[in-house]
Design an enzyme around this catalytic site. Structure first.
Site, PDB file in Angstrom:
ATOM      1  N   ARG A   1       0.829  -1.217   0.000  1.00 57.00           N
ATOM      2  CA  ARG A   1       0.000   0.000   0.000  1.00 57.00           C
ATOM      3  C   ARG A   1       0.860   1.261   0.000  1.00 57.00           C
ATOM      4  O   ARG A   1       0.493   2.277  -0.585  1.00 57.00           O
ATOM      5  CB  ARG A   1      -0.967   0.014   1.185  1.00 57.00           C
ATOM      6  CG  ARG A   1      -2.052  -1.025   1.101  1.00 57.00           C
ATOM      7  CD  ARG A   1      -2.915  -0.834  -0.163  1.00 57.00           C
ATOM      8  NE  ARG A   1      -3.887  -1.888  -0.323  1.00 57.00           N
ATOM      9  CZ  ARG A   1      -3.751  -2.935  -1.133  1.00 57.00           C
ATOM     10  NH1 ARG A   1      -2.684  -3.079  -1.877  1.00 57.00           N
ATOM     11  NH2 ARG A   1      -4.691  -3.848  -1.215  1.00 57.00           N
TER      12      ARG A   1
ATOM     13  N   SER B   1      15.914  14.263   1.570  1.00 60.90           N
ATOM     14  CA  SER B   1      16.875  13.259   2.009  1.00 60.90           C
ATOM     15  C   SER B   1      16.169  12.109   2.705  1.00 60.90           C
ATOM     16  O   SER B   1      15.230  12.305   3.477  1.00 60.90           O
ATOM     17  CB  SER B   1      17.883  13.886   2.980  1.00 60.90           C
ATOM     18  OG  SER B   1      18.735  12.881   3.502  1.00 60.90           O
TER      19      SER B   1
ATOM     20  N   GLU C   1       1.900   1.619  -3.507  1.00 57.61           N
ATOM     21  CA  GLU C   1       0.756   2.104  -4.276  1.00 57.61           C
ATOM     22  C   GLU C   1       0.550   3.604  -4.044  1.00 57.61           C
ATOM     23  O   GLU C   1       0.342   4.369  -4.989  1.00 57.61           O
ATOM     24  CB  GLU C   1      -0.496   1.328  -3.850  1.00 57.61           C
ATOM     25  CG  GLU C   1      -1.752   1.695  -4.588  1.00 57.61           C
ATOM     26  CD  GLU C   1      -2.936   0.873  -4.108  1.00 57.61           C
ATOM     27  OE1 GLU C   1      -3.725   0.467  -4.972  1.00 57.61           O
ATOM     28  OE2 GLU C   1      -3.073   0.661  -2.886  1.00 57.61           O
TER      29      GLU C   1
END
Length: 149
Positions: free
Chosen positions: A91, A117, A94
């Site tokens: 997830r 960073s 995604e």
């Protein structure tokens, strides 16, 4: 001479000991005087612990010198490919696939040409109550690094 225990082997022993001793990650982080997310990542093999931190972790979790030595090694950072199909990790992939380009644009608009960073970086995970079900709040806090030509 016994070969050094790998970081994944040490991580599995840490997780098992944490469960066996009924300790939370927050309790372990407090014992190591380290930020919780960093501490969990380190104990799972993504950061090296100092000798003192490794000693304290192994004393708390009742783990041996092989684990202590492994926890101090420099890691090969990254995710085990087998974990990429884990629903929680997937997830995040995604979400970054969908929102990554927007995040990039917003960073560039706010800061200019550069990146966030992941080395000079803090992470926090918290819970926020919501009438439709509790929400997971993940905060990435990274230093802005401008491109210098």
């Amino acid at each position: 001479m016994t070969p050094i225990m790998t970081k994944p082997e040490a991580a599995a022993l840490v997780v098992a000991a944490r469960i066996r001793k009924n300790l939370s990650w927050a309790q372990i982080a407090e014992e190591l005087d380290a930020p919780k997310a960093w501490c969990v990542a380190a104990l799972l093999g993504q950061h090296p612990l100092t000798a003192e931190q490794a000693e304290r972790a192994c004393a708390l979790l009742e783990l041996d010198d092989a684990v202590r030595e492994s926890l101090q090694l420099q890691p090969a950072r990254g995710v085990d490919p087998e974990l990429l199909s884990d629903p929680t990790i997937y997830r995040f992939q995604e979400a970054l696939a969908v929102y990554g380009p927007a995040i990039k644009e917003l960073i560039h608009e706010e800061f200019g040409d550069g990146i966030m960073s992941a080395i000079n970086f803090k992470l926090d995970v918290s819970r926020r109550a919501d009438p439709d079900g509790d929400r997971v709040v993940v905060t990435f806090d990274g230093k802005f690094l401008d491109y210098r030509w």
